[in-house]
Design a protein around this motif. Structure first.
Motif, PDB file in Angstrom:
ATOM      1  N   ALA A 148     -13.338 -56.072 -22.527  1.00 53.43           N
ATOM      2  CA  ALA A 148     -11.922 -57.163 -23.302  1.00 53.43           C
ATOM      3  C   ALA A 148     -11.429 -57.015 -22.303  1.00 53.43           C
ATOM      4  O   ALA A 148     -10.440 -58.344 -21.987  1.00 53.43           O
ATOM      5  CB  ALA A 148     -11.171 -56.917 -24.307  1.00 53.43           C
ATOM      6  N   MET A 149     -11.412 -56.018 -21.595  1.00 56.97           N
ATOM      7  CA  MET A 149     -10.247 -55.827 -20.422  1.00 56.97           C
ATOM      8  C   MET A 149     -11.052 -56.263 -19.194  1.00 56.97           C
ATOM      9  O   MET A 149     -11.956 -56.341 -18.146  1.00 56.97           O
ATOM     10  CB  MET A 149     -10.431 -54.293 -19.905  1.00 56.97           C
ATOM     11  CG  MET A 149      -9.042 -53.373 -19.389  1.00 56.97           C
ATOM     12  SD  MET A 149      -9.275 -52.277 -19.884  1.00 56.97           S
ATOM     13  CE  MET A 149      -9.555 -51.458 -19.180  1.00 56.97           C
ATOM     14  N   GLN A 150     -10.272 -56.986 -17.896  1.00 60.18           N
ATOM     15  CA  GLN A 150     -11.021 -57.454 -16.997  1.00 60.18           C
ATOM     16  C   GLN A 150     -10.612 -57.085 -15.902  1.00 60.18           C
ATOM     17  O   GLN A 150      -9.305 -56.772 -16.090  1.00 60.18           O
ATOM     18  CB  GLN A 150     -11.392 -58.974 -17.351  1.00 60.18           C
ATOM     19  CG  GLN A 150     -11.685 -59.739 -18.465  1.00 60.18           C
ATOM     20  CD  GLN A 150     -11.380 -61.027 -18.604  1.00 60.18           C
ATOM     21  OE1 GLN A 150     -10.771 -61.470 -17.112  1.00 60.18           O
ATOM     22  NE2 GLN A 150     -11.829 -62.242 -19.423  1.00 60.18           N
ATOM     23  N   PRO A 151     -10.892 -57.175 -14.568  1.00 61.30           N
ATOM     24  CA  PRO A 151     -10.004 -56.721 -13.321  1.00 61.30           C
ATOM     25  C   PRO A 151      -9.584 -58.185 -13.009  1.00 61.30           C
ATOM     26  O   PRO A 151     -10.350 -59.537 -12.960  1.00 61.30           O
ATOM     27  CB  PRO A 151     -11.564 -56.530 -12.333  1.00 61.30           C
ATOM     28  CG  PRO A 151     -12.894 -57.390 -13.334  1.00 61.30           C
ATOM     29  CD  PRO A 151     -12.536 -56.837 -14.357  1.00 61.30           C
ATOM     30  N   PRO A 152      -8.044 -57.794 -12.153  1.00 59.80           N
ATOM     31  CA  PRO A 152      -7.553 -59.336 -11.355  1.00 59.80           C
ATOM     32  C   PRO A 152      -8.303 -59.748 -10.667  1.00 59.80           C
ATOM     33  O   PRO A 152      -7.535 -61.086 -10.143  1.00 59.80           O
ATOM     34  CB  PRO A 152      -6.295 -58.496 -11.327  1.00 59.80           C
ATOM     35  CG  PRO A 152      -6.035 -57.612 -11.878  1.00 59.80           C
ATOM     36  CD  PRO A 152      -7.571 -56.946 -12.286  1.00 59.80           C
ATOM     37  N   GLU A 153      -8.585 -59.426 -10.181  1.00 60.77           N
ATOM     38  CA  GLU A 153      -9.578 -59.511  -8.019  1.00 60.77           C
ATOM     39  C   GLU A 153     -10.260 -61.198  -9.315  1.00 60.77           C
ATOM     40  O   GLU A 153     -10.379 -61.632  -8.317  1.00 60.77           O
ATOM     41  CB  GLU A 153     -10.985 -58.783  -8.226  1.00 60.77           C
ATOM     42  CG  GLU A 153      -9.868 -57.799  -7.604  1.00 60.77           C
ATOM     43  CD  GLU A 153      -9.549 -56.800  -8.119  1.00 60.77           C
ATOM     44  OE1 GLU A 153      -8.930 -55.614  -8.305  1.00 60.77           O
ATOM     45  OE2 GLU A 153     -10.113 -56.591  -9.798  1.00 60.77           O
ATOM     46  N   ILE A 154     -10.874 -61.179 -10.215  1.00 61.38           N
ATOM     47  CA  ILE A 154     -12.131 -62.390 -10.613  1.00 61.38           C
ATOM     48  C   ILE A 154     -11.180 -63.431 -10.676  1.00 61.38           C
ATOM     49  O   ILE A 154     -11.785 -64.767 -10.801  1.00 61.38           O
ATOM     50  CB  ILE A 154     -13.226 -62.006 -11.651  1.00 61.38           C
ATOM     51  CG1 ILE A 154     -12.368 -61.620 -12.955  1.00 61.38           C
ATOM     52  CG2 ILE A 154     -14.259 -60.860 -11.427  1.00 61.38           C
ATOM     53  CD1 ILE A 154     -13.106 -61.116 -14.209  1.00 61.38           C
TER      54      ILE A 154
ATOM     55  N   LYS B 100      -1.217 -57.634 -19.308  1.00 58.98           N
ATOM     56  CA  LYS B 100      -1.881 -56.260 -18.348  1.00 58.98           C
ATOM     57  C   LYS B 100      -1.713 -54.992 -18.577  1.00 58.98           C
ATOM     58  O   LYS B 100       0.031 -55.039 -18.920  1.00 58.98           O
ATOM     59  CB  LYS B 100      -0.651 -56.942 -17.298  1.00 58.98           C
ATOM     60  CG  LYS B 100      -1.316 -58.350 -16.402  1.00 58.98           C
ATOM     61  CD  LYS B 100      -0.288 -58.672 -15.020  1.00 58.98           C
ATOM     62  CE  LYS B 100      -0.512 -59.907 -14.941  1.00 58.98           C
ATOM     63  NZ  LYS B 100       0.176 -60.230 -13.498  1.00 58.98           N
ATOM     64  N   VAL B 101      -2.236 -54.349 -18.526  1.00 58.98           N
ATOM     65  CA  VAL B 101      -2.424 -52.281 -18.237  1.00 58.98           C
ATOM     66  C   VAL B 101      -2.840 -51.826 -17.344  1.00 58.98           C
ATOM     67  O   VAL B 101      -3.366 -52.720 -16.599  1.00 58.98           O
ATOM     68  CB  VAL B 101      -3.340 -52.651 -19.906  1.00 58.98           C
ATOM     69  CG1 VAL B 101      -3.019 -52.923 -20.854  1.00 58.98           C
ATOM     70  CG2 VAL B 101      -4.745 -52.930 -19.051  1.00 58.98           C
ATOM     71  N   ARG B 102      -2.442 -50.986 -17.387  1.00 58.51           N
ATOM     72  CA  ARG B 102      -2.787 -49.926 -16.409  1.00 58.51           C
ATOM     73  C   ARG B 102      -3.361 -48.746 -16.661  1.00 58.51           C
ATOM     74  O   ARG B 102      -3.141 -48.176 -17.176  1.00 58.51           O
ATOM     75  CB  ARG B 102      -1.699 -50.116 -15.464  1.00 58.51           C
ATOM     76  CG  ARG B 102      -1.003 -50.911 -14.402  1.00 58.51           C
ATOM     77  CD  ARG B 102       0.679 -50.156 -13.657  1.00 58.51           C
ATOM     78  NE  ARG B 102       0.571 -51.730 -12.814  1.00 58.51           N
ATOM     79  CZ  ARG B 102       0.236 -52.068 -11.938  1.00 58.51           C
ATOM     80  NH1 ARG B 102      -0.656 -51.792 -11.268  1.00 58.51           N
ATOM     81  NH2 ARG B 102       0.622 -53.489 -11.183  1.00 58.51           N
TER      82      ARG B 102
END
Length: 576
Positions: A73-79, A95-97
């Motif tokens: 469910a959590m995805q890297p923004p790069e893709i 968005k989360v950090r």
């Protein structure tokens, strides 16, 4: 299940937050409870119904040859940056950090994730076709969560993604999903129709939405009675306005005339000017991907922004502000036009609706506050950059497929399928070697069903004044046993326990209402929740050797005690 052993907090009154029937019934029947705007907890009955919808979806996806998996469910923004959607889809992101302050995106959808997976695992045409699906929670930052599960910040979705070697084979995969969706909604008891739709931010070549007709739906659908044509209003086309566009010359060159205080179509149509709306050219100023453009429409038509974005290939579109209009054309809204002789400064792209082709004798703004131009001929006086179908269709206009008058109704979108092409596979490197050894991008499709929304759509379409009317296929329990006396060892309770045990042994979903409540309360709750079959057991009926069987929305039917279980089984198995 015994009623006293579960949690079914029914409500007599409707919570103030509920706006539409299905939302009211979700809350009153004790299926869900709100945690915060757009966030809901599923209670035991609601979860049972939801799982049954999921089961139908899963069975039909497996039947169509799709492979189930589960993606993060959590995805890297790069893709998302690689696909180009980090900016265009950013408005819906949560968005989360992490502790290292690295940014992550809670997935609103999974095109980027699945394409990245396929890029690393599939490299030959021999491994195709493939279709992967999951049933998972999605997160979208809705501006205005409303209508319960219809528009929520967190929801459950079935999303599937097909990968094929050619466009022709991709069409086969698309049709399989189209057919599977039709079966899914039919099995859920929904009357859903497939309509042509815009591809939106997901992109792709074409798409269909599966819509459930409902007056409270957020979507409008244009359709003809024959059923041969149906399209979302954002995509719908017609043979044009029933009032033809003027195409006879009314004189010489455009002539300026004073229109003090006239800044609307309606005002120009009133005395003393009397210029009918269909004789006016409406000039809209928009900012498209940071550039000023003009959009020309007939005065009696409305711009369909979704159509414009799709036709112009735009990613960001907004109306220009008053100052931007003045800076581009030297006038304020209400006096704007696109006649060449009034245009100054840098050349501006002009997009015109097809209904204006060949228009003559028209009136438009003079780019001078308080003035308009008449005798305008669009081919002679305006330099159109591109022509598009940009208007929103109206009820009564003729269907492009059948020539029948179009109708427009509201509907709830429960599913959406897309023919994506190679947009994502090219950007995320999902390539394979074809039979000749040449590297090719996989041809993709994507297919979504809002599982939680489907559940609520069933309720919205199937209810009456007393509550929900569940189809057997998705009802939390198929049968509600309602003894009117719960005294242990009494003939009424003894029979209730016997029927309960026999039905459970036959695999029937049955709930025994063992609450110490008045018969009226039990009956009302059963109707409100919407159990398809109720078996009432009371002393009076038992004295006659009978129980009372009632289908939801039907009438009471006396049934002999010894025949009760067989009759219920007939109804549940659909053999009655």
């Amino acid at each position: 299940m015994r009623w006293t052993q579960t949690l079914i907090p029914t409500l007599k009154e409707t919570p103030a937050e509920a706006e539409i029937t299905s939302h009211k019934l979700l809350l009153r029947a004790g299926l869900v409870r709100k945690l915060a705007g757009g966030l809901y907890t599923f209670l035991p009955l609601g979860l049972r119904a939801l799982r049954k919808v999921e089961r139908i979806v899963r069975e039909e996806m497996n039947r169509a040859g799709a492979l189930e998996l589960l993606m993060p469910a959590m995805q890297p923004p790069e893709i998302w940056e690689r696909s180009g959607r980090y900016v265009t889809a950013s408005e819906v992101f949560f968005k989360v950090r992490d502790r290292a302050r690295k940014e992550w995106i809670l997935g609103p959808t999974h095109e980027e994730v699945i394409t990245t997976l396929v890029a690393g695992e599939i490299n030959s045409y021999r491994q195709l076709p493939k279709n992967f699906y999951q049933i998972q929670t999605k997160f979208r930052d809705e501006i205005r969560p409303r209508f319960g599960l219809m528009r929520a910040k967190e929801f459950i979705m079935k999303d599937a993604y097909s990968f094929d070697a050619t466009d022709e084979l991709a069409q086969v995969s698309y049709q399989k999903m189209y057919d599977a969706y039709a079966r899914i909604f039919q099995r859920c008891g929904l009357k859903a129709i497939a309509v042509e739709a815009d591809t939106g931010v997901i992109g792709g070549k074409f798409s269909h939405e599966f819509m459930v007709p409902a007056e409270t739906g957020e979507n409008e659908v244009a359709y003809c009675e024959s059923g041969q044509y149906a399209a979302n209003i954002e995509k719908a086309a017609s043979k044009g306005s029933l009032i033809p566009t003027p195409n006879l010359s009314t004189g010489g060159n455009p002539e300026e005339f004073a229109t003090p205080g006239v800044v609307t179509i309606e005002a120009l149509g009133a005395a003393p000017y009397g210029v009918a709306a269909h004789q006016q050219i409406k000039t809209l100023v928009y900012v498209v991907d940071s550039k000023i453009v003009l959009i020309l429409m007939r005065g009696d038509d409305q711009l369909n922004e979704v159509k414009f974005m799709a036709k112009a290939g735009a990613t960001q579109v907004r109306p220009a502000g008053v100052e931007e209009c003045f800076g581009a054309l030297g006038a304020k809204p209400g006096s704007l036009g696109a006649v060449k002789s009034t245009m100054t400064g840098d050349k501006i792209q002009i997009f015109a609706d097809e209904s204006l082709r060949g228009a003559k004798g028209m009136t438009t703004g003079a780019n001078k506050d308080g003035f308009h131009l008449r005798h305008v001929e669009i081919d002679r006086d305006i330099e159109v950059t591109q022509w598009f179908d940009l208007r929103t269709v109206k009820a009564g206009e003729l269907c492009v497929a059948t020539g029948q008058p179009l109708k427009i109704g509201r509907a709830i979108e429960v599913g959406h399928i897309f023919k994506l092409g190679t947009k994502y596979s090219e950007k995320l490197n999902a390539m394979f070697l074809d039979e000749s050894g040449k590297q090719q991008p996989a041809v993709m499709g994507c297919y979504g069903i809002g599982v939680t929304r489907t559940l609520q759509a069933i309720i919205e379409q199937s209810n009456d004044k007393d509550g929900i009317i569940w189809p057997l296929s998705v009802a939390p329990y198929a049968v509600c046993l309602t003894p009117l006396s719960i005294v242990a060892g009494s003939p009424v309770m003894a029979l209730a326990e016997k029927i309960y045990a026999e039905l459970e042994a036959q695999g029937v979903d049955v709930i025994l209402d063992d609450r110490d409540e008045r018969p009226g309360v039990k009956f009302k709750d059963s109707e409100l929740i919407g159990f398809p079959i109720r078996v009432g057991i009371g002393e009076k009926s038992l004295a006659k050797g009978e129980v009372e069987l009632k289908l939801r929305g039907g009438v009471l039917t006396p049934v002999k005690v010894e025949e009760a279980v067989a009759k219920v089984l007939e109804l549940v198995k659909g053999t009655a």
